[in-house]
Design an enzyme around this catalytic site. Structure first.
Site, PDB file in Angstrom:
ATOM      1  N   ASP A 103      15.919 -34.742 -13.501  1.00 26.15           N
ATOM      2  CA  ASP A 103      15.172 -34.628 -12.249  1.00 26.15           C
ATOM      3  C   ASP A 103      14.937 -36.016 -11.650  1.00 26.15           C
ATOM      4  OD1 ASP A 103      14.992 -31.934 -12.763  1.00 26.15           O
ATOM      5  OD2 ASP A 103      12.988 -32.076 -13.656  1.00 26.15           O
TER       6      ASP A 103
HETATM    7  N1  URA Z   1      13.921 -30.820 -18.212  1.00 23.48           N
HETATM    8  C1  URA Z   1      13.236 -31.047 -17.078  1.00 23.48           C
HETATM    9  O1  URA Z   1      12.305 -30.343 -16.760  1.00 23.48           O
HETATM   10  N2  URA Z   1      13.635 -32.071 -16.297  1.00 23.48           N
HETATM   11  C2  URA Z   1      14.654 -32.894 -16.614  1.00 23.48           C
HETATM   12  O2  URA Z   1      14.944 -33.829 -15.868  1.00 23.48           O
HETATM   13  C3  URA Z   1      15.344 -32.649 -17.806  1.00 23.48           C
HETATM   14  C4  URA Z   1      14.964 -31.608 -18.596  1.00 23.48           C
END
Ligand code: URA
Length: 240
Positions: A103
């Site tokens: 993310d």
């Molecule tokens: N899980 C999440 O919620 N975000 C990420 O970036 C990776 C795994």
């Protein structure tokens, strides 16, 4: 392959720039000056040199990036900086892409490559490649959460997720905050955040530490990257 393709793939410039170099007579193939962009070369066997410097062909490139917050795991974007924008002009190649996504607000280990098969092997749910995360959680993470994660949760969306191995590193009762590590094999959208949401807690900081047996090199500063070593590349190969 064509000589102009070879030259641009070994970093000598765009096809247009390469044409100019060829005209200048500074490219040699097996010690003979070659000016024809269309001439065919064997990228593995022929000795090709730029101004006397041998050029070595490399098909696949693999980098470990310490992804910072605020950049997105994509190759291009209209508004945001991407992980590919973090590459220097020297290392930039059009065919590089991130293996999976973190993310925008997640930090940590991200592999950049142009090897589609490696990406497929790492991301295929059938291969069960471990992904280990460190997270700071708003809320007190409990033994019951560990059990629920180990059993396999149902997310608020109704989707079931496979078991995850949750370890509590620290709990600050007064601040109502916990630090944990979680190993999962799947890579569903926002998976870690949604797993904690399912047990009524919120991820406030998330960092990926490991993929397969490959750990993030903590010497890399945020936004820094470096090529993977042969040994590290081998660590990424799923065993099943
Ligand atoms: N899980 C999440 O919620 N975000 C990420 O970036 C990776 C795994």
């Amino acid at each position: 392959m064509r000589l102009d393709k070879f030259l641009s793939e070994t970093g000598c410039g765009s096809r247009k720039e390469v044409k100019r170099l060829l005209k200048q007579g500074i490219i040699t193939v097996n010690d003979q000056i070659v000016k024809d962009a269309k001439s065919q070369v064997n990228e593995w066997a022929d000795q090709i040199a730029y101004d006397g410097e041998p050029l070595r062909y490399q098909k696949y490139f693999y980098y470990m990036l310490h992804k910072p917050q605020g950049v997105i795991s994509a190759t291009e974007d209209k508004y945001d900086e991407t992980v590919i924008d973090l590459l220097s002009d020297e290392d930039y190649r059009e065919d590089l892409f991130p293996v999976g996504r973190l993310d925008k607000d997640t930090e940590g280990l991200l592999i950049l490559t142009n090897d589609g098969q490696l990406a497929h092997r790492l991301l295929s749910p059938k291969k069960h490649v471990d992904k280990e995360y460190f997270a700071r959680i708003a809320g007190i993470v409990t033994e019951e959460d560990i059990e629920q994660f180990a059993f396999g949760l149902t997310l608020r969306s109704g989707e079931a997720v496979k078991p995850g191995q949750l370890v509590i590193d620290a709990v600050d009762e007064a601040a109502e905050e916990s630090e944990i590590r979680l190993v999962i094999q799947e890579g569903k959208f926002h998976q870690v955040k949604r797993m904690f949401e399912a047990v009524d807690k919120e991820v406030v900081y998330l960092k990926r530490l490991r993929m397969g047996e490959l750990y993030l090199d903590e010497e890399l500063e945020l936004g820094g990257y470096r090529p993977l070593t042969e040994a590290e590349l081998a660590m990424l190969e799923p065993s099943n």
